[in-house]
Design a protein around this motif. Structure first.
Motif, short mmCIF file in Angstrom:
data_model
loop_
_atom_site.label_atom_id
_atom_site.label_comp_id
_atom_site.label_asym_id
_atom_site.label_seq_id
_atom_site.Cartn_x
_atom_site.Cartn_y
_atom_site.Cartn_z
N ARG A 47 0.81 -1.13 0.07
CA ARG A 47 -0.11 -0.02 0.11
C ARG A 47 0.85 1.23 0.11
O ARG A 47 0.30 2.45 -0.37
N LYS A 50 1.87 1.89 -3.38
CA LYS A 50 0.84 2.39 -4.45
C LYS A 50 0.43 3.91 -3.79
O LYS A 50 -0.11 4.63 -4.72
N TYR A 52 -1.00 4.81 -1.20
CA TYR A 52 -2.16 4.84 -0.27
C TYR A 52 -1.83 5.02 1.33
O TYR A 52 -2.66 5.48 2.00
N ASN A 79 1.57 6.91 -10.91
CA ASN A 79 0.72 5.88 -10.24
C ASN A 79 -0.03 5.18 -11.34
O ASN A 79 -0.53 4.15 -11.18
N ILE A 82 1.37 1.72 -12.28
CA ILE A 82 1.34 0.99 -11.01
C ILE A 82 0.11 0.16 -11.04
O ILE A 82 -0.86 0.77 -10.53
N LEU A 84 -2.57 -2.74 -9.32
CA LEU A 84 -2.76 -3.33 -7.89
C LEU A 84 -3.69 -4.27 -8.10
O LEU A 84 -4.84 -4.06 -8.65
N TYR A 86 -6.13 -6.77 -5.80
CA TYR A 86 -6.33 -7.20 -4.69
C TYR A 86 -6.68 -8.78 -4.22
O TYR A 86 -7.11 -9.33 -5.21
N LEU A 169 1.49 -4.68 -8.30
CA LEU A 169 1.52 -5.05 -6.90
C LEU A 169 0.13 -6.19 -6.63
O LEU A 169 -0.80 -5.51 -7.09
N ASP A 171 -1.40 -7.97 -3.81
CA ASP A 171 -1.87 -8.16 -2.27
C ASP A 171 -2.59 -9.52 -1.79
O ASP A 171 -3.95 -9.33 -2.14
#
Length: 260
Positions: A47, A50, A52, A79, A82, A84, A86, A169, A171
């Protein structure tokens, strides 16, 4: 590609540091797994990368941009590079696969036309290529909430690919999936990273999956890096250092052999 220096993150003034990293670098084209117990700082690290999570001190630099000090326009530009992915997919459940993947182009599309669902032919081509790459062409017009968990995570991967990211990324991307689907998604991520030569950093709960699908493993304990090396160096004693001597199962039933 990614440079971290003297980074400290805290969730509350009198709380212990959730993340405390002196120096850590990720080069372009690396495939990295971050492992550690719950609360070790894995998600906080991603995070932070990113943008955040705001650190109390230190520097996070991605593609030559300081994520927290650079002008907003420069930070926004980085950004957009990148992607992400989840744990819980974060799809629009009543939108189709095609519509969800097109959302990956929002950062590059013209704001007003995209608000009304108009995307340029180039944006649509990129989104379609991403759907093809993850093997969902037959489901492109199916509503996301009707898909299986593995299929939904493939949509999430395609949406990230549609951004044309330099850094992906992920997660805990497979913690909601059964062992077979987890292996399929990690295999897909490995192939995507290899094909596009971007940098992939993923947090994983299962150490053996990290050994199977990553080329470099970062071990976190209480927010600090206690291991950094290739999978073959992750011995049982090193595992005890990461997990604090807890009852460990290094090789579990979720494991399979990953791509090279």
């Amino acid at each position: 590609m990614v440079s971290i220096e003297h980074l400290e993150v805290r969730y509350g003034k009198n709380k212990p540091a959730a993340l405390s990293i002196q120096n850590l670098r990720f080069e372009g084209g690396e495939r990295v797994a971050v492992i550690g117990s719950s609360g070790a700082g894995k998600s906080t690290l991603l995070r932070c990368l990113k943008g955040y999570v705001q650190p109390v001190q230190g520097k996070v630099e991605i593609l030559g941009c300081n994520l927290f000090l650079a002008p907003r326009r420069q930070r926004n530009r980085v950004n957009r590079k990148i992607g992400l992915i989840y744990q819980q997919f974060h799809l629009a459940p009543r939108m189709t696969v095609w519509q969800n993947v097109l959302c990956g182009r929002l950062g590059a599309a013209r704001p007003l036309p995209s608000l009304f669902g108009y995307f340029s032919p180039r944006d649509r081509r990129i989104a379609w290529e991403a759907i093809c790459e993850v093997g969902l062409t037959d489901l492109a017009h199916q509503v996301a909430e009707t898909l299986s968990g593995g299929e939904q995570q493939r949509v999430a991967v395609a949406r990230a690919l549609a951004q044309r990211p330099s850094l992906i990324l992920a997660d805990e991307p497979v913690s909601s999936l059964d062992p077979l689907r987890a292996a399929e998604v990690l295999q897909l991520l490995s192939e995507v990273q290899k094909h596009h030569e971007n940098t992939l950093i993923m947090s994983l709960h299962q150490p053996r999956l990290a050994k199977a699908y990553a080329k470099r493993i970062i071990g976190l304990r209480e927010g600090r890096v206690v291991f950094d090396g290739p999978p073959e160096s992750l011995t049982e004693s090193k595992m005890e250092g990461i997990y604090g001597g807890k009852n460990l199962i290094l090789f579990d039933d979720h494991a399979t052999t990953g791509s090279g």
